[in-house]
Design an enzyme around this catalytic site. Structure first.
Site, mmCIF file in Angstrom:
data_model
loop_
_atom_site.group_PDB
_atom_site.id
_atom_site.type_symbol
_atom_site.label_atom_id
_atom_site.label_comp_id
_atom_site.label_asym_id
_atom_site.label_seq_id
_atom_site.Cartn_x
_atom_site.Cartn_y
_atom_site.Cartn_z
ATOM 1 N N GLU A 131 15.344 1.795 13.484
ATOM 2 C CA GLU A 131 13.952 1.354 13.438
ATOM 3 C C GLU A 131 13.088 2.208 14.354
ATOM 4 O OE1 GLU A 131 13.547 -3.404 12.986
ATOM 5 O OE2 GLU A 131 14.331 -2.704 14.884
ATOM 6 N N SER A 156 0.852 -1.189 0.000
ATOM 7 C CA SER A 156 0.000 0.000 0.000
ATOM 8 C C SER A 156 0.884 1.233 0.000
ATOM 9 C CB SER A 156 -0.924 -0.007 1.215
ATOM 10 O OG SER A 156 -0.161 -0.219 2.373
#
Ligand SMILES: *Cc1c(COP(=O)(O)O)cnc(C)c1O
Length: 322
Positions: free
Chosen positions: A206, A80
């Site tokens: 991260e 997406s």
């Protein structure tokens, strides 16, 4: 050492393949950021890449490797986000039909952008259907080639060209900070960096809520987590790849984390001081540097700024409280 999925020669070949179509994005400096950190920072600005993120590099490299039969049958991807747009744009440039599997509730802007690049979109219900199975079925039924977002040697080699350009333009580095989702970008950049600036330490960054990469590197095997709640939507991956993880294990010193609040401050810094729009995931390395999550004083530090795709209303909403 066991054989890794890619070598520096693969990155050199990928660079030849993408050279005439991908932008050689600028390496920017900020004297404010340098004086805040006491380091020399080199920002590799993939937010200025075609379609707004480094994903174009790997996508183009992968599709360019297709045989004539594969080109006719087309490419399929599930995403997406930026991988979908990278595949759609690369496929259009290479005149290969593209099908992207996207959820019904994907942001309208992303659906429009992907369709705008000429891809066919197949939608699915993300609560009841498995996108991987749908993409796999399309690949089997129609003979299309499935390109995964990160765990693929052609993708990894393509992404590595970003660090190759950074070091060619900035010179040798002491430290490279790279944002981490599934590890396509980090693994490719690590291989390029080890070849071009052998003494450079390489560290992944991260979101704190999704530290599966950190857990994996520290424990020695791939850790799976639930989809993390973070504004860094490009790093909401649940696990590293079978191909990316061994490269990361071999070449990456550590993986560190930053919070969403630190990402928002980094987005505001990039906008107000450097006049550039960076999406939350694209700010992971900047946030790690500005917050000295890794000590960087006195070092020459490369920061991979990975993408700039965020709509303005969302950007304003995130930074306005800051
Ligand atoms: C995909 C993406 C990432 C993460 O890349 P991986 O190769 O999955 O680690 C980071 N930033 C942006 C903007 C991305 O689109």
């Amino acid at each position: 050492m066991s054989t890794l999925a890619i070598s520096f020669e693969d990155i050199q070949r990928a660079h030849e393949t993408i050279r005439t179509v991908a932008h050689r994005t600028p390496v920017l400096r900020s004297s404010t950021a340098d004086s805040m950190t006491g380091a020399q920072l080199f920002f590799k600005c993939e937010n200025f890449q075609r379609m707004g993120a480094f994903k174009f590099r790997g996508a183009y490299n992968a599709i360019a490797s297709f045989s004539p039969a594969q080109r006719r049958a087309g490419v399929v991807a599930f995403s997406s986000g930026n991988h979908a747009q990278g595949i759609a744009l690369a496929a259009r440039l290479l005149e290969v039909p593209a099908t992207i599997v996207m959820p019904y509730d994907a942001p309208k802007a992303k659906l429009e952008a992907t369709r705008g690049y000429g891809a066919q979109i197949v939608q699915y219900d993300r609560y009841t259907e498995d996108r991987e199975r749908i993409a796999q079925a399309l690949a089997t039924e129609r003979g299309m080639t499935l390109i995964p977002p990160y765990d693929d040697a052609r993708i990894m080699a393509g992404q590595g060209t970003a660090a190759k350009e950074l070091i060619e333009d900035a010179g040798p580095l002491d430290l490279l900070l790279v944002c981490l989702g599934g590890g396509g970008l980090l693994s490719g950049c690590a291989v390029a960096t080890r070849a071009l600036s052998p003494a450079c330490r390489i560290i992944g960054v991260e979101p704190e809520a999704g530290n599966d990469g950190q857990l994996s590197l520290r424990s020695g095997s791939i850790v799976h987590i639930d989809t993390p709640a973070t504004i860094a939507d490009g790093a909401q991956t649940q696990h590293l790849g079978k191909l990316t993880f061994p490269v990361i294990q071999a070449l990456v010193e550590d993986i560190v984390t930053v919070t969403d609040a630190q990402l928002i401050r980094a987005m505001a810094f990039a906008a107000s001081r450097m006049k550039m729009l960076v999406e939350p995931t694209g700010c992971l390395a900047i946030a790690a540097a500005l917050n000295q999550v890794v000590p960087i004083k006195g070092l020459r530090v490369g920061l991979l700024v990975s993408g700039g795709n965020i709509d303005l209303a969302r950007f304003a909403q995130l930074v306005q409280g800051d």
